[in-house]
Enzyme design. Structure first.
Site, PDB file in Angstrom:
ATOM      1  N   TRP A   1      34.968  37.158  51.515  1.00  0.00           N
ATOM      2  CA  TRP A   1      34.679  36.241  50.399  1.00  0.00           C
ATOM      3  C   TRP A   1      35.973  36.000  49.619  1.00  0.00           C
ATOM      4  CZ3 TRP A   1      32.955  37.996  45.014  1.00  0.00           C
ATOM      5  CH2 TRP A   1      32.601  36.899  44.224  1.00  0.00           C
TER       6      TRP A   1
ATOM      7  N   ASP B   1      28.958  45.650  50.030  1.00  0.00           N
ATOM      8  CA  ASP B   1      28.615  44.493  49.203  1.00  0.00           C
ATOM      9  C   ASP B   1      27.358  43.854  49.792  1.00  0.00           C
ATOM     10  OD1 ASP B   1      28.497  42.272  47.626  1.00  0.00           O
ATOM     11  OD2 ASP B   1      30.447  41.442  48.194  1.00  0.00           O
TER      12      ASP B   1
ATOM     13  N   LYS C   1      21.190  35.341  44.559  1.00  0.00           N
ATOM     14  CA  LYS C   1      20.651  34.522  45.648  1.00  0.00           C
ATOM     15  C   LYS C   1      19.179  34.839  45.904  1.00  0.00           C
ATOM     16  CE  LYS C   1      25.161  34.369  46.132  1.00  0.00           C
ATOM     17  NZ  LYS C   1      26.149  33.333  46.041  1.00  0.00           N
TER      18      LYS C   1
HETATM   19  C1  LMR Z   1      30.000  31.743  47.471  1.00  0.00           C
HETATM   20  O1  LMR Z   1      30.658  32.464  48.229  1.00  0.00           O
HETATM   21  O2  LMR Z   1      29.972  30.515  47.567  1.00  0.00           O
HETATM   22  C2  LMR Z   1      29.161  32.387  46.398  1.00  0.00           C
HETATM   23  O3  LMR Z   1      29.241  33.761  46.487  1.00  0.00           O
HETATM   24  C3  LMR Z   1      29.446  31.870  45.040  1.00  0.00           C
HETATM   25  C4  LMR Z   1      30.762  32.316  44.491  1.00  0.00           C
HETATM   26  O4  LMR Z   1      30.769  32.810  43.356  1.00  0.00           O
HETATM   27  O5  LMR Z   1      31.791  32.160  45.135  1.00  0.00           O
END
Ligand code: LMR
Length: 395
Positions: free
Chosen positions: A129, A210, A245
């Protein structure tokens, strides 16, 4: 003071959302930020949440401080959701605190790790992420990556991952995605989880799991399988979870950090540090989202309704995976995109170039992250033909 600052680029995910909102093209499609959308493209408040809100409105009689841990009932319900009836709960080896969203949960975990070992290294998957790296670095941790997604073969580079984890130091932390890997949608299978747990045990690193998408992969218990397996093997572990989510509580900012210690007495010491960490960052978490989640989880009726709404979201996303693959074939695309149907959760990489991603945005008002990460929930029957035709043209 401010004069020395240099402007930073917009966040790769949130910046895209702002651009999408400004786009006047009526055919625009948002495959950017990871939020669930229904067939009409709307992120609606869940019915169970609406009912819990009404209940709170009628019954809440104080807004007095709760304290750094947040609501004990929420924390207990979250621990059960994460661990089921796992032995770590029976042995009283876990402590859970409410946090401002999943990002807050991760930041609290990072600050806690820093308290255990200043300058510690945390290993994250490549890719991960977009916010993981910045968030951990901002807390003073060193971030390194282990191989994870094989872009070429659209599969998991499990051998590379395992080999890298065997080289990690016992003093390091390793971040694992419980399910619905963000951004690749590529998850470990049960056997692979067992192998990672075995390595964690033999090397002695701290697993930090996570879990931002519990319930979006295969189901609530299925998605927690890997972390529960890990908890069988290791003495210490951290789990960061999010209710953004699966309860659709994005803007209410509610998540949880759970620590597992070697024993009940050991985890109490760690817990006292965790509380201090929270107190000096934001003192106490917001209460509203936690109040809704605990109301839902402690009522048989609302909980049942939530399961159904969650299953509906999961099924729609899985249906969209099949839909886009079929439509691409229908539109004459010969490249194989079948891997999209095998991946899990909100995201998959389409596997096109950054230039093609940009072209989709500039010429067709189709928004996805530059890596070609698509948020599958943004696909709908009403836009899938246009989407598939546009991708076909760009290819
Ligand atoms: C995403 O990856 O799009 C979500 O987890 C929202 C974010 O805060 O980035």
């Amino acid at each position: 003071m401010f004069g020395s600052l240099k402007a930073l680029p917009a966040d790769p995910i949130l910046g895209l959302l702002a651009k999408y909102r400004e786009d006047a093209n009526p055919q625009k499609i948002d495959l950017g930020v990871g939020v669930y959308k229904n067939e009409a493209g709307h992120t609606a408040v869940l019915d169970c949440v609406k009912k819990a809100e009404k209940y709170r409105l009628d019954n809440e009689d104080t807004k007095v401080y709760i304290g750094p841990t947040g609501s004990p009932l929420f924390n207990d319900e979250m621990a059960k959701l994460i661990f089921g009836n796992h032995k770590v709960l029976q042995d009283n080896r876990t402590r859970t605190v409410s946090t401002p969203g999943g990002t807050g949960a991760l930041r609290v975990a990072a600050e806690f790790i820093k308290s255990c070992k200043p300058g510690a290294t945390i290993w994250v998957s490549n890719p991960t992420w977009a916010n993981h790296t910045g968030l951990f670095q901002a807390a003073g941790l060193t971030v390194k990556t282990y191989p994870y997604y094989d872009y070429e073969n659209k599969s998991l580079d499990f051998d590379g991952m395992l080999a890298a984890l065997k080289q990690v130091s016992a003093d390091d932390a390793v971040l694992l995605h419980a399910c619905c890997h963000n951004p690749s949608g590529m998850d470990l299978n049960q056997e692979q989880w067992q192998q990672v747990a075995d390595v964690a045990k033999s090397v002695g690193f701290l697993p930090v799991v996570d879990m931002a998408y519990q319930g979006f992969g295969d189901g609530l218990d299925e998605d927690a399988y890997g972390l529960r397996l890990m908890a069988n093997s290791v003495e210490e572990m951290i789990v960061c979870s999010s209710c953004s989510k699966n309860f659709g509580l994005y803007r209410d900012r509610i998540g949880a950090t759970t620590i597992i210690g070697k024993s009940s007495a050991a985890v109490d010491i760690a817990y006292s540090v965790l509380l201090y960490v929270i107190r000096v960052i934001y003192s106490m978490p917001p209460a509203h989202g936690a109040a809704l989640v605990e109301t839902i989880l402690s009522s048989d009726e609302l909980r049942h309704e939530w399961y159904n709404e969650l299953s509906e979201m999961r099924d729609r996303i899985n249906g969209n995976r099949r839909l886009i693959v079929d439509k691409l074939k229908e539109n004459g695309v010969t490249r194989n995109f079948d891997f999209i149907t095998e991946q899990k959760g909100m995201f998959s990489f389409l596997g096109i170039t950054p230039e093609q991603v940009q072209q989709l945005q500039d010429e067709y008002a189709i928004y996805m992250v530059g890596s070609s990460r698509m948020s599958i929930a943004g696909i709908a029957n009403s836009n899938v033909d246009y989407l598939a035709q546009s991708i076909a043209k760009v290819l």
